[in-house]
Design a protein around this motif. Sequence first.
Motif, mmCIF file in Angstrom:
data_model
loop_
_atom_site.group_PDB
_atom_site.id
_atom_site.type_symbol
_atom_site.label_atom_id
_atom_site.label_comp_id
_atom_site.label_asym_id
_atom_site.label_seq_id
_atom_site.Cartn_x
_atom_site.Cartn_y
_atom_site.Cartn_z
ATOM 1 N N UNK A 131 -10.106 -3.331 20.424
ATOM 2 C CA UNK A 131 -11.260 -3.140 21.323
ATOM 3 C C UNK A 131 -11.362 -4.254 22.376
ATOM 4 N N UNK A 132 -12.336 -4.119 23.289
ATOM 5 C CA UNK A 132 -12.547 -5.126 24.311
ATOM 6 C C UNK A 132 -13.167 -6.404 23.719
ATOM 7 N N UNK A 133 -14.132 -6.196 22.880
ATOM 8 C CA UNK A 133 -14.806 -7.371 22.281
ATOM 9 C C UNK A 133 -15.449 -6.979 20.969
ATOM 10 N N UNK A 134 -16.243 -7.895 20.427
ATOM 11 C CA UNK A 134 -16.844 -7.652 19.125
ATOM 12 C C UNK A 134 -18.033 -6.711 19.187
ATOM 13 N N UNK A 135 -18.426 -6.307 20.409
ATOM 14 C CA UNK A 135 -19.563 -5.379 20.543
ATOM 15 C C UNK A 135 -19.144 -3.907 20.540
ATOM 16 N N UNK A 136 -17.872 -3.655 20.502
ATOM 17 C CA UNK A 136 -17.371 -2.268 20.533
ATOM 18 C C UNK A 136 -17.723 -1.566 19.225
ATOM 19 N N UNK A 137 -18.256 -0.358 19.349
ATOM 20 C CA UNK A 137 -18.589 0.451 18.158
ATOM 21 C C UNK A 137 -17.286 1.058 17.615
ATOM 22 N N UNK A 138 -16.741 0.425 16.610
ATOM 23 C CA UNK A 138 -15.441 0.857 16.063
ATOM 24 C C UNK A 138 -15.556 2.185 15.306
ATOM 25 N N UNK A 139 -16.715 2.454 14.693
ATOM 26 C CA UNK A 139 -16.912 3.727 13.980
ATOM 27 C C UNK A 139 -16.901 4.888 14.972
ATOM 28 N N UNK A 140 -17.579 4.690 16.121
ATOM 29 C CA UNK A 140 -17.591 5.732 17.152
ATOM 30 C C UNK A 140 -16.200 5.932 17.722
ATOM 31 N N UNK A 150 -5.741 15.411 19.292
ATOM 32 C CA UNK A 150 -5.213 16.510 18.456
ATOM 33 C C UNK A 150 -3.897 17.002 19.068
ATOM 34 N N UNK A 151 -2.853 16.959 18.275
ATOM 35 C CA UNK A 151 -1.525 17.410 18.722
ATOM 36 C C UNK A 151 -0.891 18.259 17.622
ATOM 37 N N UNK A 152 -0.098 19.242 18.021
ATOM 38 C CA UNK A 152 0.639 20.053 17.051
ATOM 39 C C UNK A 152 1.684 19.175 16.370
ATOM 40 N N UNK A 153 1.574 19.028 15.055
ATOM 41 C CA UNK A 153 2.501 18.164 14.316
ATOM 42 C C UNK A 153 1.919 16.804 14.007
ATOM 43 N N UNK A 154 0.635 16.583 14.360
ATOM 44 C CA UNK A 154 -0.026 15.308 14.096
ATOM 45 C C UNK A 154 -1.099 15.506 13.033
ATOM 46 N N UNK A 155 -1.107 14.627 12.034
ATOM 47 C CA UNK A 155 -2.103 14.692 10.964
ATOM 48 C C UNK A 155 -2.619 13.267 10.700
ATOM 49 N N UNK A 156 -3.901 13.055 10.973
ATOM 50 C CA UNK A 156 -4.488 11.740 10.770
ATOM 51 C C UNK A 156 -4.706 11.482 9.284
ATOM 52 N N UNK A 157 -4.480 10.213 8.889
ATOM 53 C CA UNK A 157 -4.641 9.811 7.490
ATOM 54 C C UNK A 157 -5.706 8.703 7.376
ATOM 55 N N UNK A 158 -5.470 7.737 6.526
ATOM 56 C CA UNK A 158 -6.469 6.677 6.248
ATOM 57 C C UNK A 158 -6.563 5.673 7.394
ATOM 58 N N UNK A 159 -7.635 4.905 7.366
ATOM 59 C CA UNK A 159 -7.832 3.863 8.388
ATOM 60 C C UNK A 159 -8.560 2.667 7.771
ATOM 61 N N UNK A 160 -8.530 1.525 8.491
ATOM 62 C CA UNK A 160 -9.277 0.331 8.057
ATOM 63 C C UNK A 160 -9.478 -0.597 9.263
ATOM 64 N N UNK A 161 -10.452 -1.487 9.138
ATOM 65 C CA UNK A 161 -10.728 -2.485 10.166
ATOM 66 C C UNK A 161 -10.152 -3.821 9.721
ATOM 67 N N UNK A 162 -9.443 -4.474 10.590
ATOM 68 C CA UNK A 162 -8.816 -5.757 10.273
ATOM 69 C C UNK A 162 -9.221 -6.798 11.318
ATOM 70 N N UNK A 163 -9.727 -7.918 10.826
ATOM 71 C CA UNK A 163 -10.180 -8.993 11.730
ATOM 72 C C UNK A 163 -8.992 -9.610 12.453
ATOM 73 N N UNK A 164 -9.226 -9.890 13.795
ATOM 74 C CA UNK A 164 -8.165 -10.512 14.583
ATOM 75 C C UNK A 164 -8.630 -11.850 15.213
ATOM 76 N N UNK A 165 -9.891 -12.232 14.952
ATOM 77 C CA UNK A 165 -10.385 -13.519 15.455
ATOM 78 C C UNK A 165 -11.583 -13.379 16.378
ATOM 79 N N UNK A 166 -12.427 -14.452 16.363
ATOM 80 C CA UNK A 166 -13.608 -14.504 17.203
ATOM 81 C C UNK A 166 -14.561 -13.330 16.928
#
Length: 209
Positions: A131-140, A150-166
């Motif tokens: 994201x741009x900064x820490x104010x970005x709504x990551x859930x949205x 959405x693409x033919x042949x694409x299937x979304x799986x699990x996700x997670x948030x990982x801290x990168x600093x600041x």
Amino acid sequence: MPELNNLNLYYCALKGVPTVKKEKTQDKVEQVKEQVEKVAESSGLAAVLEGAKELAKNAVETAKSVVEAVKEAVKPAAKDEDDIDLFGDDEDDAEHQAEISRIAAEAAARKNASGKKKEALKSAVVVDVKPWDDSTDMAALEKLIREQVILDGLEWKASKLTAIGYGIKKLQISCHIEDEKVSVDDIQEKIEAFEDYVQSTDIDSFTKL
């Protein structure tokens, strides 16, 4: 001629001999025969009778010869039973049938192989979304990605948030893709289209399944 008349009478008498008793009839026939021959000799007809007999004999022999000749002419040539082949050699026929069966089996196998759906090659991909900064709504942001990318042949799986600093966290979202249908460039391009949320994307991992 009186002799001829007598001869006729003898023959008539011969025809009228009763056949009730075989032995008496045979004796009578012999008597008549002797009398006929005597009359024939006395009247000069003996040679005529002998000639008639010879002609009759020759006619019978000739007829027999003709019959034998006809039989030989129409008689089929002798042939060994082993040489007679009405429907072809059994071994050749069996080999022919075996060859037909083999060709048919190969054709069926090729047809099944061509008609069978080819299994798609797939890969597991993990995309880093920064994201741009820490104010970005990551859930949205994640919701936008799952619902609009959405693409033919694409299937979304699990996700997670990982801290990168600041206080900033990146979204790591995994997916499975069919290699022939989807490229990672397409995925990144569509995610980066959410400019209000996304600064950049990277491919964290790419694994063939």
